[in-house]
Scaffold this active site. Structure first.
Site, mmCIF file in Angstrom:
data_model
loop_
_atom_site.group_PDB
_atom_site.id
_atom_site.type_symbol
_atom_site.label_atom_id
_atom_site.label_comp_id
_atom_site.label_asym_id
_atom_site.label_seq_id
_atom_site.Cartn_x
_atom_site.Cartn_y
_atom_site.Cartn_z
ATOM 1 N N HIS A 52 32.638 -23.688 65.323
ATOM 2 C CA HIS A 52 31.520 -24.599 65.486
ATOM 3 C C HIS A 52 31.566 -25.188 66.893
ATOM 4 C CE1 HIS A 52 34.754 -27.280 63.751
ATOM 5 N NE2 HIS A 52 34.491 -27.864 64.888
HETATM 6 P P1 TYD Z 1 35.969 -28.558 59.667
HETATM 7 O O1 TYD Z 1 35.397 -29.301 60.823
HETATM 8 O O2 TYD Z 1 35.172 -27.449 59.080
HETATM 9 O O3 TYD Z 1 37.429 -28.023 60.022
HETATM 10 P P2 TYD Z 1 37.933 -27.081 61.216
HETATM 11 O O4 TYD Z 1 36.932 -27.164 62.302
HETATM 12 O O5 TYD Z 1 39.227 -27.629 61.612
HETATM 13 O O6 TYD Z 1 38.105 -25.712 60.711
HETATM 14 O O7 TYD Z 1 36.299 -29.626 58.555
HETATM 15 C C1 TYD Z 1 36.796 -29.257 57.269
HETATM 16 C C2 TYD Z 1 36.370 -30.338 56.275
HETATM 17 O O8 TYD Z 1 36.968 -31.595 56.624
HETATM 18 C C3 TYD Z 1 34.877 -30.549 56.250
HETATM 19 O O9 TYD Z 1 34.504 -30.776 54.909
HETATM 20 C C4 TYD Z 1 34.679 -31.818 57.055
HETATM 21 C C5 TYD Z 1 35.958 -32.581 56.795
HETATM 22 N N1 TYD Z 1 36.390 -33.456 57.916
HETATM 23 C C6 TYD Z 1 36.396 -34.829 57.728
HETATM 24 O O10 TYD Z 1 36.028 -35.346 56.653
HETATM 25 N N2 TYD Z 1 36.832 -35.616 58.747
HETATM 26 C C7 TYD Z 1 37.251 -35.099 59.928
HETATM 27 O O11 TYD Z 1 37.657 -35.863 60.846
HETATM 28 C C8 TYD Z 1 37.216 -33.675 60.117
HETATM 29 C C9 TYD Z 1 37.655 -33.036 61.425
HETATM 30 C C10 TYD Z 1 36.785 -32.894 59.087
#
Ligand code: TYD
Length: 136
Positions: A52
Protein backbone atom coordinates in the site's frame (compact mmCIF):
# COMPACT_ATOMS: atom_id res chain seq x y z
CA UNK A 1 7.27 13.52 -3.04
CA UNK A 2 9.24 10.82 -4.82
CA UNK A 3 11.87 8.16 -4.22
CA UNK A 4 14.62 10.79 -3.92
CA UNK A 5 12.96 11.97 -0.70
CA UNK A 6 13.28 8.50 0.87
CA UNK A 7 16.58 7.75 2.52
CA UNK A 8 18.46 5.57 4.93
CA UNK A 9 19.04 7.34 8.23
CA UNK A 10 21.94 6.32 10.43
CA UNK A 11 20.85 6.65 14.04
CA UNK A 12 23.17 7.54 16.90
CA UNK A 13 24.79 4.40 18.29
CA UNK A 14 26.38 4.52 21.72
CA UNK A 15 28.46 1.41 22.23
CA UNK A 16 30.33 0.31 25.30
CA UNK A 17 31.14 -2.91 27.09
CA UNK A 18 27.47 -3.18 28.19
CA UNK A 19 26.18 -3.17 24.64
CA UNK A 20 24.66 -0.59 22.31
CA UNK A 21 22.06 2.16 22.65
CA UNK A 22 20.37 3.98 19.77
CA UNK A 23 17.63 6.59 19.81
CA UNK A 24 15.29 8.53 17.56
CA UNK A 25 14.12 12.06 18.33
CA UNK A 26 11.31 13.80 16.47
CA UNK A 27 12.57 16.63 14.31
CA UNK A 28 16.21 15.56 14.76
CA UNK A 29 16.92 12.09 13.41
CA UNK A 30 13.51 12.02 11.68
CA UNK A 31 11.89 14.95 9.84
CA UNK A 32 8.47 14.54 11.46
CA UNK A 33 6.72 14.38 14.82
CA UNK A 34 6.20 10.82 16.06
CA UNK A 35 2.56 10.16 16.90
CA UNK A 36 2.49 6.36 16.65
CA UNK A 37 4.75 3.35 16.96
CA UNK A 38 3.80 -0.05 15.65
CA UNK A 39 5.76 -3.21 15.05
CA UNK A 40 5.63 -6.35 12.98
CA UNK A 41 6.78 -9.60 14.53
CA UNK A 42 6.09 -13.29 14.15
CA UNK A 43 6.19 -12.76 10.39
CA UNK A 44 6.37 -16.18 8.70
CA UNK A 45 9.14 -16.85 6.19
CA UNK A 46 7.89 -15.90 2.72
CA UNK A 47 5.20 -13.50 3.96
CA UNK A 48 4.82 -10.10 2.31
CA UNK A 49 3.59 -7.12 4.34
CA UNK A 50 2.67 -3.62 3.24
CA UNK A 51 1.36 -3.52 -0.30
CA UNK A 52 0.00 0.00 0.00
CA UNK A 53 0.91 3.69 -0.02
CA UNK A 54 0.00 6.49 2.36
CA UNK A 55 -1.29 9.86 1.22
CA UNK A 56 0.10 11.92 4.10
CA UNK A 57 2.00 9.64 6.46
CA UNK A 58 5.74 9.89 7.08
CA UNK A 59 7.41 6.78 8.50
CA UNK A 60 10.75 5.45 9.67
CA UNK A 61 11.17 1.68 9.47
CA UNK A 62 13.83 -0.11 11.50
CA UNK A 63 14.86 -3.77 11.55
CA UNK A 64 15.00 -3.96 15.33
CA UNK A 65 15.92 -7.62 15.08
CA UNK A 66 16.77 -9.80 12.09
CA UNK A 67 16.41 -8.54 8.54
CA UNK A 68 13.98 -7.88 5.70
CA UNK A 69 13.76 -5.93 2.44
CA UNK A 70 11.54 -3.02 1.52
CA UNK A 71 10.52 -2.32 -2.06
CA UNK A 72 9.75 1.39 -2.46
CA UNK A 73 8.05 2.69 -5.59
CA UNK A 74 6.95 6.23 -6.47
CA UNK A 75 5.06 5.13 -9.58
CA UNK A 76 8.03 5.81 -11.84
CA UNK A 77 11.12 4.51 -10.06
CA UNK A 78 11.52 1.52 -7.78
CA UNK A 79 14.23 0.55 -5.33
CA UNK A 80 14.81 -2.33 -2.92
CA UNK A 81 16.40 -1.48 0.41
CA UNK A 82 17.74 -4.13 2.80
CA UNK A 83 17.43 -3.44 6.51
CA UNK A 84 19.35 -5.49 9.05
CA UNK A 85 20.67 -3.02 11.63
CA UNK A 86 18.80 -1.49 14.61
CA UNK A 87 20.96 1.64 14.26
CA UNK A 88 19.71 2.40 10.75
CA UNK A 89 16.22 3.19 9.51
CA UNK A 90 14.53 3.82 6.19
CA UNK A 91 12.59 7.08 6.01
CA UNK A 92 9.59 6.78 3.69
CA UNK A 93 7.83 9.99 2.69
CA UNK A 94 4.13 10.19 1.70
CA UNK A 95 2.88 8.72 -1.61
CA UNK A 96 5.34 5.82 -1.85
CA UNK A 97 4.12 2.30 -2.55
CA UNK A 98 5.95 -0.17 -0.31
CA UNK A 99 6.21 -3.92 0.11
CA UNK A 100 8.10 -5.60 2.94
CA UNK A 101 9.41 -9.07 2.23
CA UNK A 102 12.28 -11.48 2.80
CA UNK A 103 11.80 -11.48 6.57
CA UNK A 104 14.34 -13.57 8.42
CA UNK A 105 13.13 -15.78 11.24
CA UNK A 106 12.14 -13.93 14.44
CA UNK A 107 12.67 -10.55 12.78
CA UNK A 108 11.03 -7.47 14.25
CA UNK A 109 10.19 -4.36 12.22
CA UNK A 110 9.51 -1.24 14.25
CA UNK A 111 7.78 1.66 12.51
CA UNK A 112 7.67 5.25 13.75
CA UNK A 113 4.81 7.14 12.14
CA UNK A 114 3.80 10.79 11.91
CA UNK A 115 0.07 10.21 12.52
CA UNK A 116 -2.20 7.88 14.42
CA UNK A 117 -3.80 5.07 12.43
CA UNK A 118 -6.23 6.31 9.79
CA UNK A 119 -7.55 3.92 7.16
CA UNK A 120 -8.54 6.89 4.96
CA UNK A 121 -4.84 7.67 4.52
CA UNK A 122 -4.20 4.34 2.76
CA UNK A 123 -4.08 3.65 -0.97
CA UNK A 124 -4.36 -0.14 -0.97
CA UNK A 125 -4.84 -0.64 -4.69
CA UNK A 126 -1.80 -0.15 -6.96
CA UNK A 127 -3.86 1.19 -9.89
CA UNK A 128 -5.48 3.75 -7.59
CA UNK A 129 -2.02 4.73 -6.36
CA UNK A 130 -0.78 5.26 -9.93
CA UNK A 131 -3.92 7.25 -10.72
CA UNK A 132 -3.43 9.58 -7.77
CA UNK A 133 0.25 9.99 -8.64
CA UNK A 134 -0.53 10.91 -12.23
CA UNK A 135 -3.33 13.24 -11.14
CA UNK A 136 -1.10 14.96 -8.60
P1 TYD B 1 -1.81 -3.26 7.45
O1 TYD B 1 -1.55 -1.80 7.30
O2 TYD B 1 -2.53 -3.96 6.36
O3 TYD B 1 -0.45 -4.03 7.75
P2 TYD B 1 0.93 -4.09 6.93
O4 TYD B 1 0.98 -2.89 6.06
O5 TYD B 1 1.98 -4.08 7.94
O6 TYD B 1 0.98 -5.34 6.16
O7 TYD B 1 -2.58 -3.45 8.81
C1 TYD B 1 -3.05 -4.72 9.24
C2 TYD B 1 -4.26 -4.49 10.15
O8 TYD B 1 -3.87 -3.76 11.32
C3 TYD B 1 -5.35 -3.69 9.47
O9 TYD B 1 -6.59 -4.24 9.88
C4 TYD B 1 -5.19 -2.30 10.05
C5 TYD B 1 -4.65 -2.57 11.43
N1 TYD B 1 -3.75 -1.51 11.96
C6 TYD B 1 -4.16 -0.78 13.06
O10 TYD B 1 -5.27 -0.97 13.61
N2 TYD B 1 -3.32 0.16 13.56
C7 TYD B 1 -2.10 0.40 13.02
O11 TYD B 1 -1.34 1.28 13.51
C8 TYD B 1 -1.70 -0.35 11.86
C9 TYD B 1 -0.36 -0.12 11.19
C10 TYD B 1 -2.55 -1.30 11.37
Amino acid sequence: MSLVNCRLIDLPELKDSRGSLSFVEAGRQVPFLIRRIYYLYGVPLGAVRGGHAHKELHQLMIAMHGSFEILIDDGINKSVVALNNPARGLYICPMIWRELRGFSGYSVCVVLASEVYNEDDYLRNYSDFLGVRKGG
